[in-house]
Design an enzyme around this catalytic site. Structure first.
Site, PDB file in Angstrom:
ATOM      1  N   GLN A  67      55.384  16.122  50.490  1.00  0.00           N
ATOM      2  CA  GLN A  67      54.023  15.786  50.081  1.00  0.00           C
ATOM      3  C   GLN A  67      53.739  16.248  48.656  1.00  0.00           C
ATOM      4  O   GLN A  67      54.545  16.943  48.035  1.00  0.00           O
ATOM      5  CB  GLN A  67      53.021  16.442  51.039  1.00  0.00           C
ATOM      6  CG  GLN A  67      53.155  17.963  51.119  1.00  0.00           C
ATOM      7  CD  GLN A  67      52.274  18.579  52.188  1.00  0.00           C
ATOM      8  OE1 GLN A  67      51.363  19.347  51.875  1.00  0.00           O
ATOM      9  NE2 GLN A  67      52.547  18.261  53.458  1.00  0.00           N
ATOM     10  N   HIS A 109      49.888  16.875  45.953  1.00  0.00           N
ATOM     11  CA  HIS A 109      48.429  16.906  45.906  1.00  0.00           C
ATOM     12  C   HIS A 109      47.949  16.481  44.517  1.00  0.00           C
ATOM     13  O   HIS A 109      48.613  16.754  43.515  1.00  0.00           O
ATOM     14  CB  HIS A 109      47.902  18.317  46.187  1.00  0.00           C
ATOM     15  CG  HIS A 109      48.499  18.961  47.392  1.00  0.00           C
ATOM     16  ND1 HIS A 109      48.221  18.553  48.678  1.00  0.00           N
ATOM     17  CD2 HIS A 109      49.377  19.991  47.513  1.00  0.00           C
ATOM     18  CE1 HIS A 109      48.890  19.302  49.533  1.00  0.00           C
ATOM     19  NE2 HIS A 109      49.598  20.184  48.850  1.00  0.00           N
ATOM     20  N   GLU A 139      48.203  25.261  44.238  1.00  0.00           N
ATOM     21  CA  GLU A 139      48.412  26.262  45.271  1.00  0.00           C
ATOM     22  C   GLU A 139      49.587  27.159  44.912  1.00  0.00           C
ATOM     23  O   GLU A 139      50.355  26.873  43.993  1.00  0.00           O
ATOM     24  CB  GLU A 139      48.690  25.575  46.617  1.00  0.00           C
ATOM     25  CG  GLU A 139      49.930  24.695  46.597  1.00  0.00           C
ATOM     26  CD  GLU A 139      50.057  23.841  47.852  1.00  0.00           C
ATOM     27  OE1 GLU A 139      49.409  24.151  48.860  1.00  0.00           O
ATOM     28  OE2 GLU A 139      50.830  22.859  47.814  1.00  0.00           O
ATOM     29  N   HIS A 153      56.768  18.723  47.294  1.00  0.00           N
ATOM     30  CA  HIS A 153      57.220  19.920  47.995  1.00  0.00           C
ATOM     31  C   HIS A 153      57.278  19.696  49.499  1.00  0.00           C
ATOM     32  O   HIS A 153      56.698  18.752  50.026  1.00  0.00           O
ATOM     33  CB  HIS A 153      56.298  21.106  47.685  1.00  0.00           C
ATOM     34  CG  HIS A 153      54.872  20.899  48.087  1.00  0.00           C
ATOM     35  ND1 HIS A 153      53.948  20.270  47.279  1.00  0.00           N
ATOM     36  CD2 HIS A 153      54.197  21.229  49.222  1.00  0.00           C
ATOM     37  CE1 HIS A 153      52.780  20.224  47.891  1.00  0.00           C
ATOM     38  NE2 HIS A 153      52.904  20.807  49.078  1.00  0.00           N
ATOM     39  N   ARG A 204      51.138  12.404  51.808  1.00  0.00           N
ATOM     40  CA  ARG A 204      52.469  12.492  52.398  1.00  0.00           C
ATOM     41  C   ARG A 204      53.354  11.354  51.892  1.00  0.00           C
ATOM     42  O   ARG A 204      52.984  10.183  51.976  1.00  0.00           O
ATOM     43  CB  ARG A 204      52.403  12.418  53.920  1.00  0.00           C
ATOM     44  CG  ARG A 204      51.702  13.575  54.588  1.00  0.00           C
ATOM     45  CD  ARG A 204      51.914  13.535  56.105  1.00  0.00           C
ATOM     46  NE  ARG A 204      50.987  14.444  56.783  1.00  0.00           N
ATOM     47  CZ  ARG A 204      49.843  14.074  57.330  1.00  0.00           C
ATOM     48  NH1 ARG A 204      49.491  12.801  57.291  1.00  0.00           N
ATOM     49  NH2 ARG A 204      49.046  14.952  57.902  1.00  0.00           N
TER      50      ARG A 204
END
Length: 266
Positions: free
Chosen positions: A59, A61, A76, A134, A154
């Site tokens: 996935q 982001h 993150e 990742h 995803r």
């Protein structure tokens, strides 16, 4: 308002039925994440524990600049607490690829061979900018500190019957290797600044903070104990919990404690 944050237990197909101490799982269902609900004063940060028994989806982001209108992006970082022998994280690609190559690999499953897999151990740390491709492998317990966003695109999910978001992922994905300078192998003890912007600061502090740390963290912060007994206001906060404080003066730091401390920069 309580200093100690409320938790939310999240079931995942890749989670664990038996959780490590100090957590418990009376339901017996596979628990993948434990979220700490942020207070309004720190709503831009989210802290989670993750526990894996299977691979998570491949996935990425979006960032603030390419997130859906009105929504926050998601950068993150991961602090590995425990890793079974051979446990791995996939971060970035082994080499740069075209959008067409990445699309084809996501569709036929060969994307797994494009990923750069890193064998990890307790104390390893990784910062993932938005767009980083990742996946998290099985056999891991880790803490994730992130922008408070749940936008996940995803690319591949090993045939599980869950929605993929290939077009959206390809628009934001970094189709290149991960910058190893964003990772650290930390010793068991010792202070360290792990993240310094653009969205938050994260430090590991062993014992009480020094003068410079104390001044730097004087404002709003989240404290995530790894060991030791912390007192935040009138509450005792131990490993497995997360607490917020409007100022470091409200914290009694144990000399033998180790904690992560996260503070927003926006």
């Amino acid at each position: 308002m309580s200093a100690r944050l409320k938790t939310r237990t999240v079931e995942k197909v890749w989670g664990r039925r038996e959780l490590p101490d100090p957590f418990s799982n009376p339901s017996g269902n596979p628990i993948g994440e434990i979220w700490f609900e942020p207070p309004p004063e720190l709503e831009q940060l989210l802290v989670k524990y993750l526990f894996t028994s299977e691979k998570l989806s491949v996935q990425c982001h979006p960032g603030d600049g390419n997130a859906p209108p009105g929504e926050r992006g998601k950068e993150e970082c991961w602090y590995v607490l425990d890793a079974q022998p051979g446990a791995k994280l996939a971060i970035g690609l082994q080499q740069e690829v075209s959008e067409g190559q990445l699309r084809a690999a996501a569709l036929d499953g060969s994307i797994e061979s494009l990923l750069a897999w890193h064998e990890v151990a307790a104390g390893d740390f990784f910062y993932l900018p938005a767009g980083t491709i990742h996946a998290i492998g099985p056999g891991l317990s880790l803490i994730e500190v992130q922008q408070n966003s749940d936008i996940t695109y995803r690319l591949y999910d090993y045939g599980r019957p869950r929605e993929l978001h290939l077009d959206a992922a390809l628009e934001v994905a970094i189709r290149a290797p991960y910058d190893a300078g964003r990772s650290r192998k930390l010793p068991e003890t010792g202070d360290a600044v792990l993240v310094e912007g653009p969205h938050f600061r994260l430090e590991r502090i062993c014992g009480a903070p020094g003068t410079e740390q104390y001044e730097r963290l004087a404002g709003r912060a989240l404290i995530i104990p790894l060991s030791g007994e912390y007192a935040v206001g009138e509450e005792t906060v131990l490993a497995g919990a997360c607490a917020w404080t409007p100022g470091m003066g409200r914290v009694a730091w144990p000399d033998d404690g180790v904690a992560l401390v996260a503070a927003p920069l926006k």
